[in-house]
Design a protein around this motif. Structure first.
Motif: not given
Length: 239
Positions: A52-60, A95-100, A234-239
């Motif tokens: 997931l980190q690689r696919s989204l190119k997350l900063p961390t 920032c991220a959360v897990l849900t179902a 569900s994930i949100i991130w900033r550069n």
């Protein structure tokens, strides 16, 4: 308020207007389970998280919360701890959360300097987790944008008097989001309760995904429908 979600296989992008430095995504069940507390092979979960980190190119890497239906909010950066919302006003943060079935709620300031992710089951929402997350923002409420992700829809969320009483005790107007059933139960519209709470706090930019985890459990995990021992992110991130 709008209902939207752009389709893209295992990872979807909310159709949600964001500042150029802020990004958001939600995984589907095609991507696989991302929770380590549900009995899945920990190595497989870790592999998916790295993918997931690689696919989204997350900063961390994501620091995942230990969600327990609390109203606690952690400020990034943090070590994993019991909380149900994460907030950041720092660059290169995630920032991220897990849900179902519970509500995944993503928040962002218009200027892109502040972000948050909220896990809001009925207990957490009734106990003020969304309000606590918004209270961290220095940005005025009118300049905050909210995305309410895939969650259990009103036609599928049958609850007892205890749930209705908890929300009505919080705000009397919440009674309008419960539809009486012949079984002496209620159908609860959790997403609309959250949206109304945002509106009454002064937030104007609210986007709903329009996705029901029960009605479309081919795309989403649903605890209510299948006792799914899995979670999507569900994930949100900033550069």
């Amino acid at each position: 308020m709008t209902n939207a979600l752009n389709r893209h296989e295992a990872i979807l992008t909310p159709d949600w207007e964001l500042p150029p430095n802020v990004h958001a995504a939600v995984t589907t069940r095609e991507f696989g389970n991302l929770a380590v507390h549900v009995g899945d092979d920990p190595a497989a979960v870790l592999l998916r998280r790295r993918q997931l980190q690689r696919s989204l190119k997350l900063p961390t890497a994501v620091t995942w919360l230990q969600q327990q239906h609390t109203n606690r909010v952690l400020r990034w950066p943090f070590k994993s701890a019991v909380a149900d919302a994460a907030y950041s006003d720092l660059p290169q943060s995630v920032c991220a959360v897990l849900t179902a079935d519970c509500l995944p709620i993503l928040c962002c300031s218009d200027d892109g300097k502040e972000i948050a992710a909220v896990h809001a089951g009925w207990r957490g929402l009734a106990d003020g987790v969304l309000q606590n997350a918004l209270a961290n923002f220095k940005t005025p409420a009118a300049n905050i944008r909210i995305w309410i992700g895939p969650s259990i829809g009103a036609p599928a969320f049958e609850v007892g008097d205890d749930v209705r009483d908890a929300f009505v005790a919080r705000h009397s107007f919440n009674a309008g989001y419960f539809l009486s059933q012949p079984s002496n139960k209620w159908l609860a519209d959790l997403a609309s309760i959250a949206a109304d709470e945002c509106l009454r706090s002064g937030v104007k930019g609210i986007t709903k995904s329009g996705e029901c985890t029960v009605g479309n459990n081919t795309s989403w995990y649903s605890w209510r429908k299948e006792k799914a021992v899995a979670r999507f992110a569900s994930i949100i991130w900033r550069n």
